[in-house]
Design a protein around this motif. Structure first.
Motif, PDB file in Angstrom:
ATOM      1  N   SER A  88      -5.753  -2.283  -5.610  1.00 20.10           N
ATOM      2  CA  SER A  88      -6.072  -3.329  -6.575  1.00 20.10           C
ATOM      3  C   SER A  88      -5.008  -3.406  -7.656  1.00 20.10           C
ATOM      4  CB  SER A  88      -7.435  -3.026  -7.219  1.00 20.10           C
ATOM      5  OG  SER A  88      -7.811  -4.061  -8.094  1.00 20.10           O
ATOM      6  N   SER A  89      -4.915  -4.586  -8.256  1.00 22.13           N
ATOM      7  CA  SER A  89      -4.046  -4.766  -9.414  1.00 22.13           C
ATOM      8  C   SER A  89      -4.800  -5.601 -10.446  1.00 22.13           C
ATOM      9  CB  SER A  89      -2.742  -5.468  -9.026  1.00 22.13           C
ATOM     10  OG  SER A  89      -2.985  -6.810  -8.676  1.00 22.13           O
ATOM     11  N   ASP A  90      -4.251  -5.659 -11.644  1.00 25.41           N
ATOM     12  CA  ASP A  90      -4.843  -6.532 -12.652  1.00 25.41           C
ATOM     13  C   ASP A  90      -4.716  -7.974 -12.173  1.00 25.41           C
ATOM     14  OD1 ASP A  90      -2.359  -7.873 -14.162  1.00 25.41           O
ATOM     15  OD2 ASP A  90      -1.874  -5.766 -13.773  1.00 25.41           O
ATOM     16  N   ILE A  91      -5.421  -8.859 -12.824  1.00 23.30           N
ATOM     17  CA  ILE A  91      -5.524 -10.245 -12.367  1.00 23.30           C
ATOM     18  C   ILE A  91      -4.171 -10.960 -12.293  1.00 23.30           C
ATOM     19  CG2 ILE A  91      -5.991 -11.247 -14.631  1.00 23.30           C
ATOM     20  CD1 ILE A  91      -8.134 -12.990 -13.137  1.00 23.30           C
ATOM     21  N   PHE A  92      -3.206 -10.530 -13.102  1.00 19.91           N
ATOM     22  CA  PHE A  92      -1.891 -11.162 -13.097  1.00 19.91           C
ATOM     23  C   PHE A  92      -0.871 -10.409 -12.242  1.00 19.91           C
ATOM     24  CE2 PHE A  92      -3.834 -12.427 -17.158  1.00 19.91           C
ATOM     25  CZ  PHE A  92      -3.879 -13.792 -16.947  1.00 19.91           C
ATOM     26  N   ALA A  93      -1.294  -9.296 -11.655  1.00 22.49           N
ATOM     27  CA  ALA A  93      -0.416  -8.468 -10.810  1.00 22.49           C
ATOM     28  C   ALA A  93       0.877  -8.119 -11.534  1.00 22.49           C
ATOM     29  CB  ALA A  93      -0.145  -9.154  -9.482  1.00 22.49           C
ATOM     30  N   THR A  94       0.743  -7.629 -12.756  1.00 22.49           N
ATOM     31  CA  THR A  94       1.923  -7.326 -13.575  1.00 22.49           C
ATOM     32  C   THR A  94       2.663  -6.077 -13.114  1.00 22.49           C
ATOM     33  OG1 THR A  94       0.552  -6.124 -15.158  1.00 22.49           O
ATOM     34  CG2 THR A  94       0.997  -8.443 -15.629  1.00 22.49           C
ATOM     35  N   LYS A  95       1.998  -5.191 -12.413  1.00 23.30           N
ATOM     36  CA  LYS A  95       2.643  -3.979 -11.915  1.00 23.30           C
ATOM     37  C   LYS A  95       2.909  -4.130 -10.427  1.00 23.30           C
ATOM     38  CE  LYS A  95       2.456  -2.331 -15.917  1.00 23.30           C
ATOM     39  NZ  LYS A  95       3.618  -2.706 -16.683  1.00 23.30           N
ATOM     40  N   PRO A  96       4.120  -3.911  -9.989  1.00 24.92           N
ATOM     41  CA  PRO A  96       4.467  -4.146  -8.585  1.00 24.92           C
ATOM     42  C   PRO A  96       3.811  -3.147  -7.632  1.00 24.92           C
ATOM     43  CG  PRO A  96       6.265  -3.073  -9.733  1.00 24.92           C
ATOM     44  CD  PRO A  96       5.236  -3.395 -10.768  1.00 24.92           C
ATOM     45  N   MET A  97       3.534  -3.637  -6.418  1.00 23.04           N
ATOM     46  CA  MET A  97       3.009  -2.774  -5.372  1.00 23.04           C
ATOM     47  C   MET A  97       3.326  -3.421  -4.024  1.00 23.04           C
ATOM     48  SD  MET A  97      -0.734  -0.956  -5.001  1.00 23.04           S
ATOM     49  CE  MET A  97      -1.530  -2.281  -5.838  1.00 23.04           C
ATOM     50  N   TYR A  98       3.851  -2.617  -3.111  1.00 18.15           N
ATOM     51  CA  TYR A  98       4.244  -3.077  -1.786  1.00 18.15           C
ATOM     52  C   TYR A  98       3.552  -2.204  -0.738  1.00 18.15           C
ATOM     53  CZ  TYR A  98       7.815  -5.348  -4.553  1.00 18.15           C
ATOM     54  OH  TYR A  98       8.456  -6.107  -5.498  1.00 18.15           O
ATOM     55  N   MET A  99       3.189  -2.811   0.377  1.00 21.99           N
ATOM     56  CA  MET A  99       2.465  -2.088   1.425  1.00 21.99           C
ATOM     57  C   MET A  99       3.025  -2.435   2.798  1.00 21.99           C
ATOM     58  SD  MET A  99      -1.374  -2.724   0.051  1.00 21.99           S
ATOM     59  CE  MET A  99      -1.053  -4.319  -0.680  1.00 21.99           C
ATOM     60  N   ALA A 100       2.993  -1.456   3.689  1.00 24.34           N
ATOM     61  CA  ALA A 100       3.365  -1.671   5.088  1.00 24.34           C
ATOM     62  C   ALA A 100       2.477  -0.789   5.956  1.00 24.34           C
ATOM     63  CB  ALA A 100       4.834  -1.327   5.320  1.00 24.34           C
ATOM     64  N   PHE A 101       1.941  -1.378   7.016  1.00 26.39           N
ATOM     65  CA  PHE A 101       1.076  -0.661   7.947  1.00 26.39           C
ATOM     66  C   PHE A 101       1.618  -0.863   9.347  1.00 26.39           C
ATOM     67  CE2 PHE A 101      -1.380  -1.674   4.249  1.00 26.39           C
ATOM     68  CZ  PHE A 101      -2.140  -0.544   4.013  1.00 26.39           C
ATOM     69  N   ASN A 102       1.725   0.227  10.109  1.00 26.84           N
ATOM     70  CA  ASN A 102       2.238   0.165  11.469  1.00 26.84           C
ATOM     71  C   ASN A 102       1.502   1.218  12.289  1.00 26.84           C
ATOM     72  OD1 ASN A 102       3.662  -0.053  13.815  1.00 26.84           O
ATOM     73  ND2 ASN A 102       5.642   0.516  12.950  1.00 26.84           N
ATOM     74  N   ASN A 103       0.516   0.768  13.064  1.00 26.16           N
ATOM     75  CA  ASN A 103      -0.332   1.660  13.854  1.00 26.16           C
ATOM     76  C   ASN A 103      -0.967   2.711  12.954  1.00 26.16           C
ATOM     77  OD1 ASN A 103       0.215   0.267  16.271  1.00 26.16           O
ATOM     78  ND2 ASN A 103       2.150   1.371  16.469  1.00 26.16           N
ATOM     79  N   ASP A 104      -0.686   3.981  13.170  1.00 24.30           N
ATOM     80  CA  ASP A 104      -1.298   5.027  12.360  1.00 24.30           C
ATOM     81  C   ASP A 104      -0.412   5.461  11.191  1.00 24.30           C
ATOM     82  OD1 ASP A 104       0.603   6.230  13.954  1.00 24.30           O
ATOM     83  OD2 ASP A 104      -0.561   8.059  14.266  1.00 24.30           O
TER      84      ASP A 104
END
Length: 149
Positions: A118-134
């Motif tokens: 989760s992030s604040d409503i304005f997404a002021t703090k960066p966050m990146y995600m990647a999912f690949n199988n397990d």
């Protein structure tokens, strides 16, 4: 502010993955493996007493980047991030709706087998995600994901 990297099933290149993120949190770096997931947190101490992350309680693990302005409203906490697991336990998956601040949060509930991102409503703090199988990676820096391919 702080930074974090959360990585599953990838052990190599941790220092290279954390290179840029560490500059956002120069006060303390903590690397901890919990349930085969590597949590790397880089702390920039701003609010309250200096508390090392990840936060852990009853098989729930949480890291965050940002600042929670209203953390004292939730109890007698020494630092803003300490309230997060208790808020989750009290309000469930919608706990971040109670928070006033700027943040990106990742919470693992290993008992219920859930990940809450989760992030604040304005997404002021960066966050990146990647999912690949397990395998997966969640980071405050895109570079970490690029480094992992």
């Amino acid at each position: 502010m702080c930074s974090f990297n959360i990585i599953k099933k990838i052990k190599e290149k941790l220092n290279k993955i954390n290179y840029y993120a560490q500059k956002r949190g120069p006060d303390h770096t903590n690397i901890k493996e919990i349930n085969n997931i590597t949590f790397i947190h880089n702390l920039l101490h701003i609010t309250g007493k200096m508390k090392i992350q990840p936060f852990e309680k009853n098989n729930i693990v949480c890291v965050f980047n940002g600042e929670i302005y209203n953390y004292k409203k939730f109890g007698n906490y020494e630092s803003d991030g300490e309230c997060l697991i208790d808020l989750y336990n009290n309000y469930g998956e919608t706990f971040t709706q109670k928070i006033d601040g700027e943040f990106s949060i990742v919470l693992f509930d290993f008992v219920k087998n859930k990940i809450i991102v989760s992030s604040d409503i304005f997404a002021t703090k960066p966050m990146y995600m990647a999912f690949n199988n397990d395998k997966f990676a969640i980071s405050t820096y895109k570079y970490a994901l690029e480094e992992l391919g």
